[in-house]
Design a protein around this motif. Structure first.
Motif, PDB file in Angstrom:
ATOM      1  N   ARG A  98       0.842  -1.203   0.000  1.00  0.00           N
ATOM      2  CA  ARG A  98       0.000   0.000   0.000  1.00  0.00           C
ATOM      3  C   ARG A  98       0.871   1.245   0.000  1.00  0.00           C
ATOM      4  NH1 ARG A  98      -4.369   0.885   4.754  1.00  0.00           N
ATOM      5  NH2 ARG A  98      -5.187  -1.005   3.759  1.00  0.00           N
ATOM      6  N   ILE A 114       0.239   5.462   0.610  1.00  0.00           N
ATOM      7  CA  ILE A 114      -0.667   6.546   0.988  1.00  0.00           C
ATOM      8  C   ILE A 114      -0.134   7.833   0.371  1.00  0.00           C
ATOM      9  CG2 ILE A 114      -1.557   7.943   2.890  1.00  0.00           C
ATOM     10  CD1 ILE A 114      -1.439   5.457   4.649  1.00  0.00           C
ATOM     11  N   GLU A 130      -1.599  -0.926  -3.847  1.00  0.00           N
ATOM     12  CA  GLU A 130      -2.883  -0.262  -3.674  1.00  0.00           C
ATOM     13  C   GLU A 130      -2.634   1.174  -3.220  1.00  0.00           C
ATOM     14  OE1 GLU A 130      -6.530  -1.642  -1.036  1.00  0.00           O
ATOM     15  OE2 GLU A 130      -4.962  -0.702   0.177  1.00  0.00           O
ATOM     16  N   ARG A 190      -4.014   4.550  -1.381  1.00  0.00           N
ATOM     17  CA  ARG A 190      -4.997   5.173  -0.491  1.00  0.00           C
ATOM     18  C   ARG A 190      -4.664   6.660  -0.381  1.00  0.00           C
ATOM     19  NH1 ARG A 190      -8.139   1.549   2.948  1.00  0.00           N
ATOM     20  NH2 ARG A 190      -8.073  -0.458   1.850  1.00  0.00           N
ATOM     21  N   SER A 191      -5.681   7.482  -0.200  1.00  0.00           N
ATOM     22  CA  SER A 191      -5.458   8.914   0.001  1.00  0.00           C
ATOM     23  C   SER A 191      -5.553   9.244   1.480  1.00  0.00           C
ATOM     24  CB  SER A 191      -6.480   9.738  -0.776  1.00  0.00           C
ATOM     25  OG  SER A 191      -7.792   9.531  -0.257  1.00  0.00           O
ATOM     26  N   CYS A 192      -4.921  10.328   1.866  1.00  0.00           N
ATOM     27  CA  CYS A 192      -4.975  10.809   3.244  1.00  0.00           C
ATOM     28  C   CYS A 192      -5.748  12.122   3.258  1.00  0.00           C
ATOM     29  CB  CYS A 192      -3.563  11.010   3.793  1.00  0.00           C
ATOM     30  SG  CYS A 192      -3.482  11.748   5.442  1.00  0.00           S
ATOM     31  N   ILE A 246      -8.486   5.104  -3.194  1.00  0.00           N
ATOM     32  CA  ILE A 246      -9.425   4.762  -2.128  1.00  0.00           C
ATOM     33  C   ILE A 246      -9.217   5.711  -0.958  1.00  0.00           C
ATOM     34  CG2 ILE A 246     -10.152   2.945  -0.533  1.00  0.00           C
ATOM     35  CD1 ILE A 246      -8.885   0.952  -2.552  1.00  0.00           C
ATOM     36  N   GLY A 279      -8.437   6.781   2.448  1.00  0.00           N
ATOM     37  CA  GLY A 279      -7.712   5.939   3.383  1.00  0.00           C
ATOM     38  C   GLY A 279      -7.664   6.472   4.794  1.00  0.00           C
ATOM     39  N   ASP A 309      -5.438   2.867  10.786  1.00  0.00           N
ATOM     40  CA  ASP A 309      -6.471   2.239   9.957  1.00  0.00           C
ATOM     41  C   ASP A 309      -7.153   1.094  10.693  1.00  0.00           C
ATOM     42  OD1 ASP A 309      -7.975   1.008   8.011  1.00  0.00           O
ATOM     43  OD2 ASP A 309      -6.382   0.928   6.516  1.00  0.00           O
TER      44      ASP A 309
END
Length: 293
Positions: free
Chosen positions: A150, A152, A220, A222-224, A239, A241, A245
């Motif tokens: 992943r 971010i 993958e 993920r956004s913050c 996605i 994020g 998590d």
């Protein structure tokens, strides 16, 4: 209770010996960053800690103690910020090659699911423009393939301290350096812009391109705490994020930690945690850092 180590400073890189001493003591005293007279004692006993969430630019100190942490009975995962920016912006960061090698070794010890790459912040300047980010991100993603699953990504936010440092670079660098716009509606006073503004369409396009590059490396994205331009739903390539998590903690260790951390920004998806760091000067001296005050 999840212990965040730390959003406010790089404890793993600069104060890991202190952190191990606090584990020996079984507690740490944490001052409220907005009222330092208010001090809270936080238990670090393994039975009181659901998990440790490490934030760092240099995972090597944790690598050296990875087995020890597990023997002590702590569950933990790491978020490693690796951006590979020029020294103009990151004067005292560890070399990308050393960080990548350490991440590979850590993944072999604890598994890639417990190791998360943060490409954060995505800072647009005349030195680090969109084409720079596409090239740079691809190099890092390819080098990290297999070590992480992943990434971010998050865009630079305006804070008073970081804005002053960027303005000083613009005034004195002599290189034509200039920070570029990120948001449709920049705030009148520097603060966490993403709480109220939306990214410029071209910036969101850049993030989508980074997500595509990540996908090619099996990662993958993920956004913050980001939101796309306009009023439409989040595109599927990125996605929304969370760094602390709850979904990941449940998958790794069966932990059920419902709720949202009310002390974070409105678009933050993190579950509640207790941060044991403190704001202040940092030896890394990254120009864009929100926590260096």
């Amino acid at each position: 209770m999840v212990i965040s180590v730390s959003r406010r400073c790089d404890i793993p890189r600069f104060r890991f010996d202190w952190f191990l001493e606090r584990l020996d003591a079984g507690f740490v005293e944490v001052a409220n960053p907005y009222n330092t007279a208010q001090v809270r004692r936080v238990s670090l006993q393994p039975g009181d800690v659901d998990a440790l969430a490490f934030w760092t630019r240099d995972p090597r100190p944790i690598l050296a103690h990875a087995a020890e942490l597990e023997t002590r009975g702590y569950r933990y995962y790491l978020m490693v910020s690796l951006t590979g920016y020029p020294a103009l912006l990151e004067p005292n960061c560890p070399g990308a090659g050393a960080v990548i090698r350490a991440m590979g070794e850590l993944a072999a010890k604890i598994g890639p699911e417990r190791l998360i790459w943060r490409y954060d912040p995505v800072l647009l300047t005349t030195v680090t423009g969109p084409d720079f980010h596409r090239r740079n991100f691809r190099q890092l993603a390819e080098a990290l393939e297999g070590a992480v699953r992943r990434v971010i990504i998050s865009v630079y936010d305006e804070y008073r301290g970081s804005q002053k440092r960027l303005e000083a670079l613009e005034a004195h660098s002599g290189t034509g350096f200039r920070a570029l716009a990120h948001y449709e509606d920049e705030p009148e006073e520097a603060g966490p812009a993403k709480d109220g503004g939306r990214l410029l369409p071209e910036v969101w396009t850049l993030l989508e391109d980074l997500a595509d590059i990540a996908g090619e490396a099996g990662l993958e994205t993920r956004s913050c705490a980001e939101a796309p331009p306009g009023d439409g739903p989040e595109p599927g390539r990125i996605i929304p994020g969370a760094c602390i998590d709850g979904e990941l903690l449940h998958r790794l260790w069966g932990l059920d930690l419902p709720g949202r951390d009310q002390y974070q920004r409105p678009r933050c998806g993190c579950v509640p945690s207790v941060d044991i760091g403190s704001y202040g000067p940092c030896p890394a001296a990254c120009v864009y850092c929100y926590a260096w005050r």
